[in-house]
Design a protein around this motif. Sequence first.
Motif, PDB file in Angstrom:
ATOM      1  N   SER A  88      26.519  -4.318  -0.184  1.00 32.92           N
ATOM      2  CA  SER A  88      27.576  -3.801   0.635  1.00 32.92           C
ATOM      3  C   SER A  88      27.658  -2.270   0.662  1.00 32.92           C
ATOM      4  CB  SER A  88      28.978  -4.197   0.114  1.00 32.92           C
ATOM      5  OG  SER A  88      29.449  -4.076  -1.107  1.00 32.92           O
ATOM      6  N   ASP A  89      27.328  -1.688  -0.409  1.00 32.16           N
ATOM      7  CA  ASP A  89      27.219   0.020  -0.385  1.00 32.16           C
ATOM      8  C   ASP A  89      26.475   0.524   0.106  1.00 32.16           C
ATOM      9  OD1 ASP A  89      25.658  -0.987  -2.578  1.00 32.16           O
ATOM     10  OD2 ASP A  89      25.860   1.038  -3.516  1.00 32.16           O
ATOM     11  N   ASN A  94      23.266   7.928   1.927  1.00 33.62           N
ATOM     12  CA  ASN A  94      22.690   9.245   2.664  1.00 33.62           C
ATOM     13  C   ASN A  94      21.247   8.866   2.922  1.00 33.62           C
ATOM     14  OD1 ASN A  94      22.409  11.487   3.829  1.00 33.62           O
ATOM     15  ND2 ASN A  94      22.362  12.730   1.987  1.00 33.62           N
ATOM     16  N   TRP A  95      21.123   7.825   3.928  1.00 37.29           N
ATOM     17  CA  TRP A  95      19.556   7.611   3.989  1.00 37.29           C
ATOM     18  C   TRP A  95      18.942   8.930   4.586  1.00 37.29           C
ATOM     19  CZ3 TRP A  95      17.306   3.114   2.491  1.00 37.29           C
ATOM     20  CH2 TRP A  95      18.176   2.127   2.232  1.00 37.29           C
ATOM     21  N   GLN A  96      17.636   9.037   4.191  1.00 36.73           N
ATOM     22  CA  GLN A  96      16.871  10.380   4.568  1.00 36.73           C
ATOM     23  C   GLN A  96      15.567   9.772   4.912  1.00 36.73           C
ATOM     24  OE1 GLN A  96      17.851  14.094   2.751  1.00 36.73           O
ATOM     25  NE2 GLN A  96      19.164  12.845   1.415  1.00 36.73           N
ATOM     26  N   ILE A  97      15.192   9.773   6.100  1.00 37.82           N
ATOM     27  CA  ILE A  97      13.676   9.253   6.258  1.00 37.82           C
ATOM     28  C   ILE A  97      12.915  10.421   6.983  1.00 37.82           C
ATOM     29  CG2 ILE A  97      12.094   7.491   7.587  1.00 37.82           C
ATOM     30  CD1 ILE A  97      14.888   6.593   5.836  1.00 37.82           C
ATOM     31  N   ASN A  98      11.649  10.733   6.437  1.00 34.55           N
ATOM     32  CA  ASN A  98      10.994  11.760   6.609  1.00 34.55           C
ATOM     33  C   ASN A  98       9.508  11.541   6.706  1.00 34.55           C
ATOM     34  OD1 ASN A  98      12.745  14.662   6.856  1.00 34.55           O
ATOM     35  ND2 ASN A  98      13.351  13.649   5.166  1.00 34.55           N
ATOM     36  N   VAL A  99       8.719  12.162   7.473  1.00 34.54           N
ATOM     37  CA  VAL A  99       7.223  11.873   7.536  1.00 34.54           C
ATOM     38  C   VAL A  99       6.548  12.977   7.079  1.00 34.54           C
ATOM     39  CG1 VAL A  99       5.583  11.126   9.107  1.00 34.54           C
ATOM     40  CG2 VAL A  99       7.743  10.403   9.504  1.00 34.54           C
ATOM     41  N   GLY A 112      18.842   5.827  -3.914  1.00 32.25           N
ATOM     42  CA  GLY A 112      19.699   6.462  -2.896  1.00 32.25           C
ATOM     43  C   GLY A 112      19.282   6.376  -1.387  1.00 32.25           C
ATOM     44  N   GLY A 113      18.153   6.061  -1.206  1.00 34.74           N
ATOM     45  CA  GLY A 113      17.592   5.920   0.245  1.00 34.74           C
ATOM     46  C   GLY A 113      16.728   7.238   0.849  1.00 34.74           C
TER      47      GLY A 113
END
Length: 265
Positions: A88-89, A94-99, A112-113
């Motif tokens: 649930s959390d 603080n999802w961070q998606i980079n290429v 932590g995503g």
Amino acid sequence: MKKFIYAVVIALVITGCASTTNSGAVGVNRSQMMLVSAAEMDKGAAMAYTKILRESSAKKALNVDPVQTKRVQKIAKNLINHVDVFRSDARNWNWQINVIKSDEANAWCMPGGRMAVYTGIINKLKLTDAELAAIVGHEMSHALREHSREKASRDQLKNVGIFAVGIATGSNEIANLANMAATYAILLPFSREQETEADNIGTELMARAGYNPNSAINVWKKMSALNSKQPLEFMSTHPSHSSRIANLTKIAQKLNPIYLAAKKN
């Protein structure tokens, strides 16, 4: 003294065992040993990730293709919308998606995503959106299950006193934390058990997001073909191609009703 040490170790193992996620439809419910704190791993991951992004940016290798970057981030966002099925959390991480521009066929997700997808894996495998969702979901699942923290905890248990002191009281504690996070999230391989869990959870995430779960099977068929020509670091400790494909075939069949329901919505 030995009996006392054994008692301490047993106590640590018992108190440190838990499951980090809900089981989901795929039924991942293995108990995990967690001796390293989540706060330590998260702090270290934040520093390590910032360093990697800074270095990639300096090399002009960070998010150089806006269309490709937007594609990866959109797919990741679709999967993130369903992470609360497992914990649930996680929706509020603080999802961070980079290429990152690199010929390496790889992708990873830190605690932590904090995630990176390399252009090599997209281009070499000619990934469809659904196949890319399988890769992204797999890596996200390592973070959801806190596999990096679990690996660090196992090493801490093997080196009772030494590992903990090196992290907690070293003269350069900040560097130690960042190194720990990067080492366990990127450099050191996950176990086959952890890889299978990531396959299963990742495939459920993609099915719930409306991506055909059978595409996960296609990914590993492509991986197998590519790996036969040029061994990939990404594949070095993963389950065998045949066992992985057999497992994913069963998982895809199990998740097909969820996928079909998602497609209707």
